[in-house]
Write a protein that holds these residues in place. Structure first.
Motif, PDB file in Angstrom:
ATOM      1  N   ASN A  33       2.172   6.211  -6.336  1.00 44.38           N
ATOM      2  CA  ASN A  33       1.771   6.408  -7.729  1.00 44.38           C
ATOM      3  C   ASN A  33       0.429   7.110  -7.882  1.00 44.38           C
ATOM      4  O   ASN A  33      -0.040   7.316  -9.011  1.00 44.38           O
ATOM      5  CB  ASN A  33       1.728   5.061  -8.447  1.00 44.38           C
ATOM      6  CG  ASN A  33       3.085   4.387  -8.486  1.00 44.38           C
ATOM      7  OD1 ASN A  33       4.087   5.026  -8.799  1.00 44.38           O
ATOM      8  ND2 ASN A  33       3.132   3.105  -8.165  1.00 44.38           N
ATOM      9  N   LYS A  34      -0.206   7.449  -6.786  1.00 38.58           N
ATOM     10  CA  LYS A  34      -1.502   8.104  -6.849  1.00 38.58           C
ATOM     11  C   LYS A  34      -1.334   9.625  -6.966  1.00 38.58           C
ATOM     12  O   LYS A  34      -0.343  10.197  -6.535  1.00 38.58           O
ATOM     13  CB  LYS A  34      -2.338   7.769  -5.606  1.00 38.58           C
ATOM     14  CG  LYS A  34      -2.631   6.287  -5.433  1.00 38.58           C
ATOM     15  CD  LYS A  34      -3.412   5.716  -6.614  1.00 38.58           C
ATOM     16  CE  LYS A  34      -3.732   4.239  -6.396  1.00 38.58           C
ATOM     17  NZ  LYS A  34      -4.462   3.662  -7.557  1.00 38.58           N
TER      18      LYS A  34
ATOM     19  N   ASN B 154       0.815  -1.214   0.000  1.00 36.88           N
ATOM     20  CA  ASN B 154       0.000   0.000   0.000  1.00 36.88           C
ATOM     21  C   ASN B 154       0.848   1.263   0.000  1.00 36.88           C
ATOM     22  O   ASN B 154       0.478   2.265  -0.623  1.00 36.88           O
ATOM     23  CB  ASN B 154      -0.947   0.005   1.202  1.00 36.88           C
ATOM     24  CG  ASN B 154      -2.195  -0.821   0.966  1.00 36.88           C
ATOM     25  OD1 ASN B 154      -2.709  -0.876  -0.150  1.00 36.88           O
ATOM     26  ND2 ASN B 154      -2.679  -1.474   2.007  1.00 36.88           N
TER      27      ASN B 154
ATOM     28  N   GLU C 281       3.703   1.538  -1.479  1.00 37.42           N
ATOM     29  CA  GLU C 281       4.129   1.655  -2.877  1.00 37.42           C
ATOM     30  C   GLU C 281       2.979   2.120  -3.755  1.00 37.42           C
ATOM     31  O   GLU C 281       3.175   2.898  -4.701  1.00 37.42           O
ATOM     32  CB  GLU C 281       4.674   0.316  -3.375  1.00 37.42           C
ATOM     33  CG  GLU C 281       5.980  -0.101  -2.732  1.00 37.42           C
ATOM     34  CD  GLU C 281       7.095   0.906  -2.977  1.00 37.42           C
ATOM     35  OE1 GLU C 281       7.222   1.388  -4.120  1.00 37.42           O
ATOM     36  OE2 GLU C 281       7.830   1.224  -2.025  1.00 37.42           O
ATOM     37  N   ARG C 282       1.791   1.646  -3.471  1.00 40.39           N
ATOM     38  CA  ARG C 282       0.613   2.028  -4.257  1.00 40.39           C
ATOM     39  C   ARG C 282       0.349   3.531  -4.143  1.00 40.39           C
ATOM     40  O   ARG C 282       0.046   4.201  -5.132  1.00 40.39           O
ATOM     41  CB  ARG C 282      -0.599   1.228  -3.771  1.00 40.39           C
ATOM     42  CG  ARG C 282      -1.879   1.468  -4.581  1.00 40.39           C
ATOM     43  CD  ARG C 282      -2.998   0.550  -4.142  1.00 40.39           C
ATOM     44  NE  ARG C 282      -2.723  -0.835  -4.531  1.00 40.39           N
ATOM     45  CZ  ARG C 282      -2.361  -1.803  -3.689  1.00 40.39           C
ATOM     46  NH1 ARG C 282      -2.248  -1.552  -2.398  1.00 40.39           N
ATOM     47  NH2 ARG C 282      -2.126  -3.013  -4.122  1.00 40.39           N
TER      48      ARG C 282
ATOM     49  N   GLU D  71      -5.575  -0.803  -0.448  1.00 41.20           N
ATOM     50  CA  GLU D  71      -6.329  -2.045  -0.370  1.00 41.20           C
ATOM     51  C   GLU D  71      -6.273  -2.565   1.047  1.00 41.20           C
ATOM     52  O   GLU D  71      -5.223  -2.903   1.562  1.00 41.20           O
ATOM     53  CB  GLU D  71      -5.750  -3.076  -1.345  1.00 41.20           C
ATOM     54  CG  GLU D  71      -5.939  -2.693  -2.804  1.00 41.20           C
ATOM     55  CD  GLU D  71      -5.467  -3.783  -3.753  1.00 41.20           C
ATOM     56  OE1 GLU D  71      -5.018  -4.846  -3.270  1.00 41.20           O
ATOM     57  OE2 GLU D  71      -5.544  -3.580  -4.975  1.00 41.20           O
TER      58      GLU D  71
END
Length: 224
Positions: free
Chosen positions: A20-21, A14, A16-17, A223
């Protein structure tokens, strides 16, 4: 590691996710400043901030970016430096404009994963909400935090479930005219303090509102 404590709580994937947002924050005052602070410290690496206002001495009591040393400076300039100081790797775009029906399409694009609406102007807020709704862009909007002292009972819900919020009442009416069926908002269930006719505010309500909005954004982007 800068976001190691985040990783312990939400997991490496998360963290890492979130890198990129892309998050757009419109309005950098009492609510928007706290929202931006939380978004930056949560590890979002692409942040765009929009505001055309300057820091005033009357902002010192409640706005996280406001200091005696930066009175008179543009809010986006100050917030830009603050975010970069929190995370030098963050890509920050600053836009010194006032959102309206003419420029909203140029500022708000589908590249953004989330829009945080911390605008005070009712007309600009409605223009932004309508544009995001019609273009399927995720948005969360702040409602009125003025003339409220308590930070309790500031919650996130759909605008059609709100109560005790004069701003939400007006916006609901306008959204119905535009056939907008839903809008996620952060609002106060506390009744407005009518002791003073002049708009008043302290740090508690707008600060909690900004933090709550940022939490909703982050929670939706990871997530669980």
């Amino acid at each position: 590691m800068r976001f190691y404590k985040n990783e312990l709580l939400i997991g490496k994937a998360n963290v890492e996710r979130l890198k990129n947002k892309k998050v757009l924050i419109i309005g950098c005052g009492g609510v928007g400043g706290f929202a931006a602070e939380a978004i930056a410290r949560s590890g979002i690496f692409n942040i765009t901030i929009v505001d055309n206002d300057i820091i005033d001495i009357t902002n010192l009591n409640r706005q996280i970016i406001s200091l005696s040393s930066n009175i008179g400076k543009n809010k986006v300039d100050v917030l830009y430096d603050r975010i970069k100081d929190i995370n030098p790797s963050c890509s920050v775009i600053k836009i010194k404009e006032f959102i309206n029906n003419e420029n909203v399409k140029d500022i708000v694009t589908k590249d953004f994963d989330y829009v945080i609406d911390a605008i005070d102007s009712m007309t600009s807020k409605i223009d932004l909400i309508e544009y995001c709704y019609n273009n399927n862009i995720k948005i969360i909007s702040s409602m009125g935090m003025g003339n409220r002292l308590s930070p309790e009972n500031i919650i996130i819900d759909d605008i059609y479930k709100t109560k005790y919020c004069p701003m939400a009442k007006i916006i609901r009416k306008e959204l119905r005219k535009r056939d907008i069926k839903h809008l996620t908002v952060c609002y106060s269930q506390n009744e407005v303090n009518k002791r003073y006719k002049e708009p008043s505010s302290m740090i508690f309500a707008p600060g909690v509102c900004g933090i709550n909005m940022a939490y909703k954004v982050i929670n939706d982007l990871i997530e669980t």
